[in-house]
Motif scaffolding. Structure first.
Motif, PDB file in Angstrom:
ATOM      1  N   UNK A  93      18.993  41.337  73.631  1.00 26.35           N
ATOM      2  CA  UNK A  93      18.112  42.497  73.760  1.00 26.35           C
ATOM      3  C   UNK A  93      18.042  43.267  72.453  1.00 26.35           C
ATOM      4  N   UNK A  94      19.201  43.492  71.823  1.00 27.66           N
ATOM      5  CA  UNK A  94      19.220  44.199  70.541  1.00 27.66           C
ATOM      6  C   UNK A  94      18.451  43.435  69.472  1.00 27.66           C
ATOM      7  N   UNK A  95      18.628  42.110  69.453  1.00 24.42           N
ATOM      8  CA  UNK A  95      17.924  41.298  68.454  1.00 24.42           C
ATOM      9  C   UNK A  95      16.418  41.345  68.678  1.00 24.42           C
ATOM     10  N   UNK A  96      15.982  41.321  69.946  1.00 27.52           N
ATOM     11  CA  UNK A  96      14.541  41.366  70.198  1.00 27.52           C
ATOM     12  C   UNK A  96      13.958  42.721  69.798  1.00 27.52           C
ATOM     13  N   UNK A  97      14.714  43.784  69.989  1.00 27.08           N
ATOM     14  CA  UNK A  97      14.238  45.108  69.567  1.00 27.08           C
ATOM     15  C   UNK A  97      14.102  45.148  68.042  1.00 27.08           C
ATOM     16  N   UNK A 115      10.642  45.746  65.950  1.00 26.61           N
ATOM     17  CA  UNK A 115      10.531  46.810  64.948  1.00 26.61           C
ATOM     18  C   UNK A 115      10.141  46.233  63.588  1.00 26.61           C
ATOM     19  N   UNK A 116      10.723  45.093  63.227  1.00 23.53           N
ATOM     20  CA  UNK A 116      10.376  44.465  61.953  1.00 23.53           C
ATOM     21  C   UNK A 116       8.913  44.023  61.956  1.00 23.53           C
ATOM     22  N   UNK A 117       8.455  43.514  63.090  1.00 25.28           N
ATOM     23  CA  UNK A 117       7.051  43.120  63.188  1.00 25.28           C
ATOM     24  C   UNK A 117       6.124  44.303  63.011  1.00 25.28           C
ATOM     25  N   UNK A 142       3.030  47.519  56.612  1.00 24.13           N
ATOM     26  CA  UNK A 142       3.038  47.181  55.189  1.00 24.13           C
ATOM     27  C   UNK A 142       1.832  46.321  54.830  1.00 24.13           C
ATOM     28  N   UNK A 143       1.500  45.367  55.688  1.00 21.68           N
ATOM     29  CA  UNK A 143       0.337  44.516  55.433  1.00 21.68           C
ATOM     30  C   UNK A 143      -0.959  45.297  55.451  1.00 21.68           C
ATOM     31  N   UNK A 144      -1.062  46.235  56.387  1.00 19.83           N
ATOM     32  CA  UNK A 144      -2.265  47.073  56.440  1.00 19.83           C
ATOM     33  C   UNK A 144      -2.373  47.933  55.180  1.00 19.83           C
ATOM     34  N   UNK A 145      -1.239  48.486  54.747  1.00 17.82           N
ATOM     35  CA  UNK A 145      -1.254  49.289  53.523  1.00 17.82           C
ATOM     36  C   UNK A 145      -1.642  48.463  52.309  1.00 17.82           C
TER      37      UNK A 145
END
Length: 177
Positions: A76-80, A84-86, A92-95
């Motif tokens: 669960x922690x890893x999926x969160x 968040x990284x996604x 960042x990609x939009x910027x």
């Protein structure tokens, strides 16, 4: 204080009182009929008095439930963290896309110089710090002072282990004195 006498026009007649009584009776009959026809409201809580069975009951296979599957706390922690990284990558990609869209009219040479200058400065500072560290190591020779009382046998060995691996070889040297 005595109540003021009411005028005769305000006092209801016997016919008016009978009509009011009939109207009240009709409303009460309608409410009673509506309550009898309405389903009973479910209770706020229910406790089944029958004890739960001790072991598995029946031979039906478990049915997958809708929603996210149960996971360990670590998963669960890893999926969160991945979500968040996604989201961060999306921002960042939009910027970067907006910046590139805004820089579409800039001269390519100027853009390359502006983008490459910070990288070149960081590379030059890294090289400078590395050279300063090497110069500091070479400037101060290592001196060993030993004081012995009695017969001593001293053996000095120098072993170097070098390992290179990968498509683009990265060599690491381990020198122990």
């Amino acid at each position: 204080m005595d109540p003021e006498p009411r005028p005769a026009a305000d006092i209801p007649s016997a016919a008016d009182r009978a009509t009011a009584t009939d109207l009240i009776a009709a409303v009460e009959d309608a409410l009673a009929a509506a309550q009898a026809a309405a389903p009973t409201a479910p209770a706020a809580s229910f406790r089944d008095p029958v004890p739960a069975p001790a072991g598995p009951v029946g031979d039906a296979l478990p049915v997958p439930q809708p929603g996210r599957p149960p996971m360990s706390q670590r998963a669960t922690d890893a999926s969160v963290v991945m979500l968040a990284a996604g989201a961060g990558t999306l921002m960042a990609g939009t910027g970067a896309g907006v910046a590139l869209w805004a820089l579409a009219g800039v001269d390519p040479v100027t853009l390359a110089l502006a983008a490459g200058a910070p990288v070149a400065v960081v590379a030059a500072l890294t090289r400078l710090v590395r050279r300063a560290g090497q110069a500091a190591q070479q400037a101060a020779p290592v001196t060993h002072h030993h004081t012995y009382a009695g017969p001593v046998t001293q053996t000095h060995t120098h072993r170097t282990h070098t390992q290179a691996r990968g498509m683009f070889a990265r060599s690491t040297t381990d020198a122990r004195h």
